[in-house]
Design a protein around this motif. Structure first.
Motif, short mmCIF file in Angstrom:
data_model
loop_
_atom_site.label_atom_id
_atom_site.label_comp_id
_atom_site.label_asym_id
_atom_site.label_seq_id
_atom_site.Cartn_x
_atom_site.Cartn_y
_atom_site.Cartn_z
N MET A 63 47.44 36.27 35.23
CA MET A 63 46.20 36.86 34.74
C MET A 63 45.58 36.06 33.60
SD MET A 63 46.58 39.37 36.76
CE MET A 63 47.96 40.19 37.58
N LEU A 85 36.79 37.46 39.77
CA LEU A 85 37.69 38.26 40.58
C LEU A 85 37.91 37.65 41.96
CD1 LEU A 85 36.43 41.74 39.46
CD2 LEU A 85 38.80 40.96 39.33
N ASP A 89 42.98 40.39 43.87
CA ASP A 89 42.97 41.31 42.73
C ASP A 89 42.73 42.75 43.17
OD1 ASP A 89 41.20 38.79 40.91
OD2 ASP A 89 43.32 39.33 40.70
#
Length: 121
Positions: A63, A85, A89
């Motif tokens: 992350m 994104l 995810d």
């Protein structure tokens, strides 16, 4: 008791951004470590990031660089800013609170109901 309510999830396209919020009520929230976890269908609940009441942050390796956790103790709210994104995810994102500094979901006593994030390719 601490009550947690997540918001901000939704359906976005790859490359988009979202900011999740975790609003807390109940007992003194500011002394808790708050973390975000996520769970994709058929998979375990994974640690995403955590923040202490003093603002010290820690991220899962995957992350780092895309997700940012922050908190506003005056508003009893913790945020997760998610940038760039990716379809992987996609998951239900949960916030949780603990008096212990840990990445294990087993050590978090209080949980929100979760908010769905779906990223289309």
């Amino acid at each position: 008791q601490v009550q947690l309510v997540e918001s901000g999830g939704g359906l976005v396209q790859a490359g988009d951004s979202l900011r999740l919020s975790c609003a807390a009520s109940g007992r003194t929230f500011t002394t808790y470590t708050v973390a975000w976890f996520r769970q994709a269908p058929g998979k375990e609940r994974d640690f995403v990031a955590r923040i202490t009441w003093t603002g010290y942050t820690y991220y899962a390796d995957s992350m780092k660089g895309r997700f940012t956790i922050s908190r506003d103790n005056a508003k009893n709210t913790v945020y997760l800013q998610m940038n760039n994104l990716k379809p992987e995810d996609t998951a239900v994102y949960y916030c949780a609170a603990s008096v212990v500094l840990t990445t294990s979901p087993l050590s978090y006593s209080y949980w929100g109901q979760g908010t769905q994030v779906t990223v289309s390719s």
